[in-house]
Design a protein around this motif. Structure first.
Motif, short mmCIF file in Angstrom:
data_model
loop_
_atom_site.label_atom_id
_atom_site.label_comp_id
_atom_site.label_asym_id
_atom_site.label_seq_id
_atom_site.Cartn_x
_atom_site.Cartn_y
_atom_site.Cartn_z
N ILE A 52 9.69 -23.97 11.47
CA ILE A 52 8.31 -23.50 11.63
C ILE A 52 8.16 -22.79 12.98
CG2 ILE A 52 5.89 -24.22 11.79
CD1 ILE A 52 6.69 -26.54 9.83
N THR A 53 8.68 -23.41 14.03
CA THR A 53 8.64 -22.78 15.35
C THR A 53 9.41 -21.46 15.33
OG1 THR A 53 8.50 -24.93 16.42
CG2 THR A 53 9.25 -23.10 17.78
N GLN A 54 10.56 -21.47 14.65
CA GLN A 54 11.37 -20.26 14.60
C GLN A 54 10.65 -19.10 13.94
OE1 GLN A 54 14.12 -19.72 16.30
NE2 GLN A 54 13.70 -17.62 15.72
N ALA A 55 9.87 -19.38 12.91
CA ALA A 55 9.11 -18.31 12.25
C ALA A 55 8.12 -17.68 13.23
CB ALA A 55 8.38 -18.86 11.03
N ALA A 56 7.48 -18.51 14.06
CA ALA A 56 6.56 -17.98 15.07
C ALA A 56 7.31 -17.16 16.11
CB ALA A 56 5.78 -19.12 15.73
N ILE A 57 8.45 -17.66 16.57
CA ILE A 57 9.26 -16.93 17.55
C ILE A 57 9.71 -15.59 16.97
CG2 ILE A 57 11.44 -16.91 18.82
CD1 ILE A 57 11.15 -20.00 19.02
N ALA A 58 10.20 -15.61 15.73
CA ALA A 58 10.70 -14.38 15.11
C ALA A 58 9.59 -13.35 14.94
CB ALA A 58 11.35 -14.70 13.77
N ALA A 59 8.43 -13.79 14.47
CA ALA A 59 7.30 -12.87 14.29
C ALA A 59 6.88 -12.28 15.64
CB ALA A 59 6.13 -13.58 13.62
N ILE A 83 13.27 -28.27 7.81
CA ILE A 83 11.94 -28.82 7.52
C ILE A 83 11.03 -27.84 6.81
CG2 ILE A 83 12.06 -30.46 9.44
CD1 ILE A 83 10.11 -28.56 10.94
N ALA A 84 11.49 -26.59 6.63
CA ALA A 84 10.67 -25.59 5.95
C ALA A 84 11.56 -24.49 5.41
CB ALA A 84 9.63 -25.00 6.90
N GLU A 85 11.07 -23.81 4.42
CA GLU A 85 11.72 -22.60 3.92
C GLU A 85 11.06 -21.42 4.61
OE1 GLU A 85 14.35 -22.77 2.02
OE2 GLU A 85 14.13 -24.94 1.85
N THR A 86 11.85 -20.50 5.09
CA THR A 86 11.33 -19.32 5.77
C THR A 86 12.38 -18.21 5.72
OG1 THR A 86 10.52 -18.39 7.86
CG2 THR A 86 12.08 -20.21 8.03
N THR A 87 11.91 -16.98 5.74
CA THR A 87 12.84 -15.85 5.80
C THR A 87 13.23 -15.53 7.23
OG1 THR A 87 10.96 -14.33 5.76
CG2 THR A 87 12.04 -14.81 3.64
N ALA A 88 12.66 -16.25 8.19
CA ALA A 88 13.01 -16.06 9.61
C ALA A 88 14.34 -16.77 9.86
CB ALA A 88 11.92 -16.61 10.52
N ALA A 96 15.88 -12.22 11.57
CA ALA A 96 15.00 -11.53 10.63
C ALA A 96 13.57 -12.02 10.83
CB ALA A 96 15.44 -11.80 9.20
N ALA A 97 12.63 -11.10 10.74
CA ALA A 97 11.22 -11.47 10.83
C ALA A 97 10.78 -12.08 9.50
CB ALA A 97 10.37 -10.24 11.12
N PRO A 98 9.76 -12.96 9.54
CA PRO A 98 9.22 -13.48 8.29
C PRO A 98 8.64 -12.32 7.46
CG PRO A 98 8.25 -14.61 10.20
CD PRO A 98 9.08 -13.48 10.71
N ILE A 99 8.87 -12.33 6.16
CA ILE A 99 8.37 -11.23 5.33
C ILE A 99 7.21 -11.64 4.44
CG2 ILE A 99 10.52 -9.93 5.38
CD1 ILE A 99 11.15 -11.06 2.60
N ASP A 100 6.95 -12.93 4.32
CA ASP A 100 5.80 -13.37 3.52
C ASP A 100 4.56 -13.39 4.39
OD1 ASP A 100 7.49 -13.65 1.38
OD2 ASP A 100 7.77 -15.80 1.64
N VAL A 105 6.06 -19.35 6.14
CA VAL A 105 6.66 -20.69 6.21
C VAL A 105 6.16 -21.53 5.04
CG1 VAL A 105 6.75 -22.82 7.55
CG2 VAL A 105 6.86 -20.63 8.71
N TYR A 106 7.11 -22.22 4.43
CA TYR A 106 6.78 -23.14 3.33
C TYR A 106 7.34 -24.51 3.71
CZ TYR A 106 5.84 -18.71 1.19
OH TYR A 106 5.33 -17.46 0.95
N PRO A 107 6.48 -25.36 4.32
CA PRO A 107 6.95 -26.67 4.78
C PRO A 107 7.55 -27.49 3.64
CG PRO A 107 4.76 -26.21 5.64
CD PRO A 107 5.06 -25.16 4.61
#
Length: 122
Positions: A52-59, A83-88, A96-100, A105-107
């Protein structure tokens, strides 16, 4: 405060922006934009985190002007538990940046529930 003094004095070659230490994405964006405006490159990350943190960092890293981004860290590759599914995700050494929508993020609530129900370690 300190960041304005650093920028005015040109006393830093690179700045490390930790999203959580600055109080979140909005405050980190303010500092990021100031650094980009004066040409100081940044390392964009947080103090630690998982998917989840990584998705924020990547974005956040992907919304930073490329010439201003020194580097970023993919913390979700260090942890043992997803702990989550993410494209990050890191792909061939690049984040890679999140694309959704949102942070993409899908916890995994089944995993998070186990963490929440665990007794604290003393």
């Amino acid at each position: 405060g300190d960041m304005v003094r650093i920028l005015n004095d040109r006393s830093a070659d690179v700045v490390n922006i930790k999203i959580g230490k600055l109080g979140g994405l909005t405050k980190a964006k303010t500092i990021r934009d100031l650094c980009a405006a004066v040409g100081i490159p940044m390392n964009v990350e947080d103090t630690w985190g998982g998917d989840i943190t990584q998705a924020a960092i990547a974005a956040f890293a992907h919304s930073t002007p490329p010439k201003s981004l020194f580097c970023s860290t993919d913390f979700n590759s260090y942890g043992p538990t997803k702990i989550a599914e993410t494209t990050a995700q890191r792909i061939q050494g690049r984040m890679a940046a999140p694309i959704d929508s949102g942070l993409g993020v899908y916890p995994r609530f089944d995993v998070l529930r186990k963490v929440w129900q665990t007794e604290p370690v003393e």
